[in-house]
Design an enzyme around this catalytic site. Structure first.
Site, PDB file in Angstrom:
ATOM      1  N   TYR A  81      -9.917   4.768  -3.225  1.00  0.00           N
ATOM      2  CA  TYR A  81      -8.616   4.810  -3.874  1.00  0.00           C
ATOM      3  C   TYR A  81      -8.598   5.742  -5.057  1.00  0.00           C
ATOM      4  O   TYR A  81      -9.623   5.949  -5.675  1.00  0.00           O
ATOM      5  CB  TYR A  81      -8.241   3.391  -4.317  1.00  0.00           C
ATOM      6  N   SER A 265       1.447  -4.861   1.164  1.00  0.00           N
ATOM      7  CA  SER A 265       2.710  -4.205   1.518  1.00  0.00           C
ATOM      8  C   SER A 265       3.839  -5.200   1.774  1.00  0.00           C
ATOM      9  O   SER A 265       4.574  -5.085   2.760  1.00  0.00           O
ATOM     10  CB  SER A 265       2.536  -3.286   2.739  1.00  0.00           C
ATOM     11  N   LEU A 267       6.572  -5.322   0.319  1.00  0.00           N
ATOM     12  CA  LEU A 267       7.824  -4.573   0.251  1.00  0.00           C
ATOM     13  C   LEU A 267       7.831  -3.402   1.229  1.00  0.00           C
ATOM     14  O   LEU A 267       8.703  -2.532   1.155  1.00  0.00           O
ATOM     15  CB  LEU A 267       8.055  -4.058  -1.173  1.00  0.00           C
ATOM     16  N   GLY A 270       7.807  -0.181  -0.291  1.00  0.00           N
ATOM     17  CA  GLY A 270       8.989  -0.027  -1.136  1.00  0.00           C
ATOM     18  C   GLY A 270      10.290   0.011  -0.365  1.00  0.00           C
ATOM     19  O   GLY A 270      11.375  -0.096  -0.953  1.00  0.00           O
ATOM     20  N   LEU A 272      11.665  -2.195   1.569  1.00  0.00           N
ATOM     21  CA  LEU A 272      12.431  -3.439   1.536  1.00  0.00           C
ATOM     22  C   LEU A 272      13.193  -3.636   0.222  1.00  0.00           C
ATOM     23  O   LEU A 272      14.002  -4.557   0.108  1.00  0.00           O
ATOM     24  CB  LEU A 272      11.509  -4.632   1.806  1.00  0.00           C
ATOM     25  N   LYS A 275      15.857   0.870  -1.722  1.00  0.00           N
ATOM     26  CA  LYS A 275      16.123   2.060  -2.530  1.00  0.00           C
ATOM     27  C   LYS A 275      16.176   3.340  -1.701  1.00  0.00           C
ATOM     28  O   LYS A 275      16.836   4.304  -2.089  1.00  0.00           O
ATOM     29  CB  LYS A 275      15.069   2.208  -3.629  1.00  0.00           C
TER      30      LYS A 275
END
Length: 379
Positions: A81, A265, A267, A270, A272, A275
């Site tokens: 990462y 994850s 969301l 992101g 969900l 945006k």
């Protein structure tokens, strides 16, 4: 408790009683605690994801997020990462956490990390560069490097980031026998490699990630047969858009063998939050910053499902993100939900979602939409 991928920190606390994962549906705070699998790791139901540290977040921003979270959460990351991965930033997430760790009381934290499974693309993770495998030499190298970057003497949890054998991953929906490889590292050999770092006092517990029911069954079976360390966790994708794989056979086998789910994850990258549908996503948002990254969440059917979940959230007085995160928190099989943020505002909003409880009517409405779209991210 933890977060995305290899290293995780969890603040131990006596403010909330321990509970088993089946009682999580009654919990209402991000800092509530649950025992992870059959370990003695008492983790929070919210885990701070850290895979943006070193790519989208600076060291100062990373420290701010960690300090804000320390009384109620955790973080997770992996040896390669931040992501999207590249040789020049590999390990940066660990280093940012390591410098922050120096001002913390180590024995009040749970620190976790990951080791890469089979990959011909992330060869730069090893020295010298080579295909990553879950064997003794590479597990030892991975752990030693993580400990050095994190500036700590031991990991509380080490997970295999993805299987050493071929399995459908990251949006692939079906198993194709033509993709099987020769020379897989056996489950027993992988466990013996992990046993080395456990016996050396470098790792307390082990787990898996992006794993299947077959993999969980074999790891548990081989550990029992040979008296080797048992897995206590599984970190798999789980959200309103990705439910089927875990809710069927994985939920059963992990429950039977007391393997706790760390849901990543929640969301869906992101998406969900709605945006990307409503045009409020900033230029620095993940999918805008890295075109093509996690493309499965940009499919037209996904966007249609997200729109319906967003309308459902409004109906029940919730934001789209609150609905998605409260859903994960409410599932009996989720030990901890991993959230990530690039701004403090996002982080605080995500924490707030864990205060929300879903009514029976809301759950029924969610399942009505699910029956229409199932898992729309699958190819």
């Amino acid at each position: 408790m933890l977060a995305n991928k290899s290293c995780a920190l969890i603040r131990m606390s006596t403010r909330h009683p321990s509970c088993n994962q089946r009682s999580l549906a009654t919990k209402a705070h991000a800092s509530d605690r649950v025992l992870l699998g059959d370990s003695d790791l008492n983790v929070s139901v919210l885990c701070l994801g850290t895979m943006t540290f070193g790519k989208q977040n600076t060291e100062k921003e990373a420290h701010e997020q960690l300090s804000y979270t320390v009384d109620q959460g955790v973080n997770f990351l992996a040896e390669m990462y931040p992501v999207p991965t590249e040789a020049s930033t590999q390990g940066a997430t660990d280093r940012y956490i390591g410098t922050w760790l120096q001002s913390q009381k180590r024995d009040s934290l749970i620190v976790a990390s990951k080791v890469c499974g089979y990959s011909e693309r992330t060869t730069w993770v090893r020295d010298p560069p080579q295909t990553t495998r879950v064997n003794k030499d590479q597990v030892l190298e991975s752990v030693d490097k993580s400990l050095k970057r994190l500036k700590t003497e031991y990991l509380d949890l080490l997970q295999i980031h993805w299987p050493d054998r071929y399995v459908p991953l990251f949006g692939a929906s079906s198993y194709d026998i033509k993709n099987e490889r020769k020379g897989d590292i056996s489950f027993e050999e992988q466990l013996r490699a992990l046993e080395e770092v456990v016996k050396a006092g470098k790792v307390r517990y082990i787990g898996v990630s992006n794993e299947t029911s077959y993999g969980v069954a074999e790891f548990v079976h081989q550990a029992k047969l040979a008296g080797l360390p048992k897995i206590v966790s599984i970190q798999n994708s789980y959200s309103l858009l990705v439910r089927t794989q875990y809710e069927t056979d994985l939920a059963e086998i992990c429950s039977k063998h007391n393997v706790g789910l760390l849901a990543y994850s929640p969301l869906a990258g992101g998406s969900l939050s709605n945006k990307y549908n409503d045009g409020t996503a900033q230029t620095g948002s993940r999918f805008n910053l890295f075109p093509g990254y996690m493309g499965r969440y940009n499919a037209s059917l996904v966007k249609t499902a997200v729109s319906e979940y967003s309308a459902l959230a409004k109906k029940h007085g919730l934001t789209p993100s609150e609905l998605a995160l409260a859903w994960c928190k409410s599932r009996w099989f989720v030990a901890s939900t991993i959230i990530g943020a690039t701004t403090m505002q996002q982080l605080k909003e995500n924490f707030g979602a864990f205060e929300k409880e879903l009514s029976n009517e809301c759950v029924e409405d969610v399942n009505t939409i699910y029956k229409k779209y199932r898992d729309p991210t699958l190819s």
